[in-house]
Scaffold this motif. Structure first.
Motif, short mmCIF file in Angstrom:
data_model
loop_
_atom_site.label_atom_id
_atom_site.label_comp_id
_atom_site.label_asym_id
_atom_site.label_seq_id
_atom_site.Cartn_x
_atom_site.Cartn_y
_atom_site.Cartn_z
N PHE A 188 0.88 -1.16 0.00
CA PHE A 188 0.00 0.00 0.00
C PHE A 188 0.92 1.22 0.00
O PHE A 188 1.33 1.72 1.04
CB PHE A 188 -0.92 -0.02 1.22
CG PHE A 188 -1.87 -1.19 1.23
CD1 PHE A 188 -3.17 -1.06 0.77
CD2 PHE A 188 -1.45 -2.43 1.69
CE1 PHE A 188 -4.04 -2.13 0.77
CE2 PHE A 188 -2.31 -3.51 1.68
CZ PHE A 188 -3.60 -3.37 1.23
N ASP A 189 1.28 1.64 -1.21
CA ASP A 189 2.30 2.66 -1.41
C ASP A 189 1.66 4.04 -1.41
O ASP A 189 0.70 4.28 -2.14
CB ASP A 189 3.01 2.40 -2.75
CG ASP A 189 4.34 3.11 -2.85
OD1 ASP A 189 4.46 4.23 -2.32
OD2 ASP A 189 5.25 2.55 -3.48
N THR A 190 2.19 4.95 -0.58
CA THR A 190 1.61 6.30 -0.49
C THR A 190 2.52 7.37 -1.07
O THR A 190 2.28 8.56 -0.85
CB THR A 190 1.31 6.65 0.99
OG1 THR A 190 2.51 6.59 1.76
CG2 THR A 190 0.28 5.68 1.57
N TYR A 191 3.57 6.96 -1.80
CA TYR A 191 4.47 7.95 -2.38
C TYR A 191 4.78 7.58 -3.83
O TYR A 191 5.13 6.43 -4.12
CB TYR A 191 5.76 8.06 -1.58
CG TYR A 191 6.69 9.14 -2.08
CD1 TYR A 191 6.39 10.48 -1.86
CD2 TYR A 191 7.85 8.83 -2.78
CE1 TYR A 191 7.22 11.49 -2.32
CE2 TYR A 191 8.69 9.82 -3.24
CZ TYR A 191 8.37 11.16 -3.01
OH TYR A 191 9.20 12.15 -3.48
N ASP A 192 4.66 8.55 -4.72
CA ASP A 192 4.93 8.35 -6.14
C ASP A 192 6.42 8.54 -6.37
O ASP A 192 6.91 9.67 -6.45
CB ASP A 192 4.11 9.34 -6.97
CG ASP A 192 4.12 8.99 -8.45
OD1 ASP A 192 4.99 8.21 -8.87
OD2 ASP A 192 3.26 9.52 -9.19
N ASN A 193 7.15 7.42 -6.52
CA ASN A 193 8.60 7.50 -6.63
C ASN A 193 9.10 7.92 -8.00
O ASN A 193 10.26 8.33 -8.12
CB ASN A 193 9.21 6.13 -6.27
CG ASN A 193 9.10 5.82 -4.80
OD1 ASN A 193 9.88 6.31 -4.00
ND2 ASN A 193 8.11 5.00 -4.43
N ASP A 194 8.28 7.81 -9.04
CA ASP A 194 8.80 8.11 -10.38
C ASP A 194 7.82 8.94 -11.21
O ASP A 194 7.67 8.74 -12.40
CB ASP A 194 9.15 6.81 -11.11
CG ASP A 194 7.94 5.90 -11.31
OD1 ASP A 194 6.90 6.15 -10.68
OD2 ASP A 194 8.05 4.94 -12.09
N ASN A 195 7.17 9.88 -10.55
CA ASN A 195 6.31 10.81 -11.27
C ASN A 195 7.16 11.65 -12.24
O ASN A 195 8.20 12.16 -11.84
CB ASN A 195 5.58 11.72 -10.27
CG ASN A 195 4.57 12.63 -10.91
OD1 ASN A 195 3.85 12.23 -11.79
ND2 ASN A 195 4.57 13.88 -10.47
N PRO A 196 6.83 11.84 -13.52
CA PRO A 196 5.56 11.44 -14.14
C PRO A 196 5.65 10.19 -15.01
O PRO A 196 4.72 9.88 -15.73
CB PRO A 196 5.25 12.65 -15.01
CG PRO A 196 6.60 13.07 -15.50
CD PRO A 196 7.57 12.80 -14.37
N THR A 197 6.79 9.45 -14.99
CA THR A 197 6.93 8.33 -15.92
C THR A 197 6.03 7.16 -15.54
O THR A 197 5.53 6.45 -16.41
CB THR A 197 8.39 7.85 -15.95
OG1 THR A 197 8.77 7.46 -14.62
CG2 THR A 197 9.31 8.98 -16.42
N HIS A 198 5.85 6.92 -14.23
CA HIS A 198 4.98 5.86 -13.72
C HIS A 198 5.36 4.48 -14.25
O HIS A 198 4.50 3.66 -14.54
CB HIS A 198 3.52 6.17 -14.04
CG HIS A 198 3.01 7.40 -13.35
ND1 HIS A 198 3.17 7.62 -12.00
CD2 HIS A 198 2.37 8.50 -13.83
CE1 HIS A 198 2.64 8.79 -11.67
NE2 HIS A 198 2.16 9.35 -12.76
N ALA A 199 6.66 4.24 -14.38
CA ALA A 199 7.10 2.89 -14.73
C ALA A 199 7.01 1.96 -13.53
O ALA A 199 6.80 0.76 -13.67
CB ALA A 199 8.54 2.93 -15.25
N VAL A 200 7.15 2.52 -12.34
CA VAL A 200 7.11 1.74 -11.11
C VAL A 200 5.80 1.96 -10.38
O VAL A 200 5.09 1.02 -10.02
CB VAL A 200 8.30 2.10 -10.19
CG1 VAL A 200 8.18 1.40 -8.84
CG2 VAL A 200 9.61 1.73 -10.87
N ASP A 201 5.48 3.21 -10.13
CA ASP A 201 4.30 3.56 -9.34
C ASP A 201 3.23 4.18 -10.23
O ASP A 201 3.48 5.18 -10.92
CB ASP A 201 4.67 4.56 -8.23
CG ASP A 201 5.56 3.94 -7.18
OD1 ASP A 201 5.56 2.70 -7.09
OD2 ASP A 201 6.25 4.67 -6.47
N LEU A 202 2.05 3.57 -10.21
CA LEU A 202 0.94 4.09 -10.99
C LEU A 202 0.59 5.50 -10.56
O LEU A 202 0.36 6.38 -11.38
CB LEU A 202 -0.27 3.16 -10.81
CG LEU A 202 -1.59 3.60 -11.45
CD1 LEU A 202 -1.47 3.54 -12.96
CD2 LEU A 202 -2.73 2.71 -10.97
N LEU A 203 0.55 5.71 -9.26
CA LEU A 203 0.31 7.00 -8.64
C LEU A 203 0.67 6.84 -7.18
O LEU A 203 1.05 5.77 -6.73
CB LEU A 203 -1.12 7.48 -8.83
CG LEU A 203 -2.25 6.83 -8.01
CD1 LEU A 203 -3.54 7.59 -8.23
CD2 LEU A 203 -2.45 5.38 -8.39
#
Length: 465
Positions: A170-185
């Motif tokens: 349950f991830d609450t931090y976007d680690n790779d905004n805006p590419t979203h290769a890892v985290d959707l949001l």
């Protein structure tokens, strides 16, 4: 005068401490030696790595004089805490805080009772992900054959690098905004089995934790349920009662190395940003072999108890019972069984328990035609007071004042503890009220709103900082 007296006290289900009440400077030992992995510190008498439910006899010797004491390790509510994790009480409910609102924290809590992936289960918890929508990093529920220390910190959520682990994040931090290769949001759910939370090789997901994509570190308590179907090998993840992700996989063979009996725990981490993160265990539900589901859910203001059987062998009837404390059970309704069946059969009854604020639980007893009885574990009941749209939002101003905003006027307000104890009651004509809460302890409270015009009611949870 030499006095070798001392006392023992349990710290957890696996650890105990000794306190010298007589002459100091002696040594501690087991008498007799129990063997195995349990150990004792000869200088302090601290017992570590004990067996839950086991008894140990400790001898303290000073200047040739000895005394002995025995202790039984607790066998219930057994959690092993590592890192920054610590026990805490929130609103009268026993909870485990994994991280404080401090940078670079890593905490994990492991349930000492293993769980069998060859059987169906339902794991239900109340979770607090923090109150900072720009905070970090998130939490996991992790299953693994060998519980131990926490995994890697930061974006690895305290679970990265744990071998042979099934990780629900349950991830609450976007680690790779805006590419979203890892985290959707920022606020998403995913299933990981490769030990790495920071790559794009998700087994299942990611998907938003909420359907609308809004934040889950919103200062509110959220209900999380994880259901496992051993027959279909389907892992279903529910967030606030809504199914958000289903992952079908043979975890026993492909992840746990053939071990069907594994341990589970919760992990969390912070990094350069932070959030307080804690969970409150409710129940772990193991269903009888013939039962494939057992749920309590709302239909309007009615609570429905539903269960499904995949097969029935000489089943005479089912007895649905409820309890408030897990010790005293009350019969709710008896339902006739099918006798013998090899088809899926669906059962549903309406609960007539008054919708009070006290938490309640259900179990089902299956009674065969010869009187043999098997019982499910407990599931949490649901408070089904119709949501009438009276509540808008609330905010804390410091730690002593709570501002409550409503969409209706002329309301009676009543504030309860999470166990149903009334703490405040008042009336307000407007859409906003400022409430002095300096006399209340930090924790979860239940706010009930009732319209004096229409009689409509609504109950919501609020958190006093």
């Amino acid at each position: 005068v030499i006095n070798p007296s001392f006392t023992l006290s349990a710290v957890s289900c696996k650890r105990a401490n000794a306190t010298i009440t007589g002459t100091t400077g002696g040594t501690f030992s087991f008498n007799p030696n129990p063997g195995g992995s349990v150990s004792i510190d000869p200088n302090t008498g601290a017992i570590t790595n004990g067996t839950p439910g086991a008894s140990y006899t400790v001898q303290y010797t000073v200047c040739g004089n000895s005394s002995t004491q025995s202790i039984s390790m607790p066998n219930t509510n057994c959690w092993e805490l590592n890192g920054s994790a610590q026990n805490t009480t929130i609103g009268g409910q026993e909870c485990i805080q994994l991280t404080a609102e401090v940078n670079n924290q890593t905490g994990c809590a492991w349930d000492a009772t293993p769980i069998n992936f060859n059987s169906n289960f339902n794991l239900s918890l109340d979770y607090y992900f923090g109150d900072n929508v720009n905070g970090a990093d998130g939490t996991t529920f992790t299953f693994q054959p060998n519980p131990g220390a926490c995994g890697q910190s930061g974006g690895q959520l305290g679970a990265g690098g744990i071998p042979n682990a099934l990780v629900i994040e349950f991830d609450t931090y976007d680690n790779d905004n805006p590419t979203h290769a890892v985290d959707l949001l920022a606020d998403h759910i995913a299933v990981e089995v490769d030990g790495n939370m920071l790559n794009s090789s998700h087994l299942c997901g990611p998907t938003p934790a909420k359907a609308n994509g809004s934040s889950i570190d919103d200062g509110q308590i959220h209900s999380v349920s994880i259901q496992w179907n051993a027959t279909t090998k389907a892992l279903s993840i529910y967030f606030d009662g809504a199914l958000r992700l289903t992952c079908v996989h043979d975890f026993v063979t492909n992840v746990f190395g053939g071990n069907n009996t594994v341990y589970w725990g919760a992990t969390a981490a912070t990094g350069g940003l932070n959030n307080q993160q804690y969970f409150c265990p409710q129940t772990l539900v193991i269903l009888p072999a013939e039962m494939t589901s057992f749920t309590a859910k709302c239909s309007g203001d009615k609570e429905l108890i539903q269960w499904t059987t995949a097969s029935e062998n000489r089943v005479d009837h089912f007895l649905v019972e409820y309890t408030f404390d897990g010790y005293v059970f009350y019969p709710l309704q008896q339902v006739q069984g099918a006798g013998n069946s090899t088809e899926l059969r669906y059962y549903s009854i309406e609960s007539n328990i008054p919708q009070i604020l006290q938490q309640h639980y259900y179990r089902i007893s299956t009674i065969d035609d010869d009187g043999k009885t098997s019982r499910s574990d407990l599931i949490s009941g649901t408070k089904c007071i119709e949501q009438s749209g009276l509540f808008s939002s609330y905010q804390m101003k410091g730690s002593n004042e709570m501002e409550i905003f409503t969409t209706a006027t002329h309301l009676n307000y009543t504030l309860y503890t999470s166990t149903g104890q009334l703490v405040k009651a008042f009336y307000n004509e407007g859409n906003k009220i400022s409430l002095n809460v300096s006399d209340l302890a930090q924790g979860i409270y239940l706010l009930k709103l009732e319209s004096t015009k229409t009689g409509q009611q609504e109950v919501t949870r609020v958190f006093k900082q």
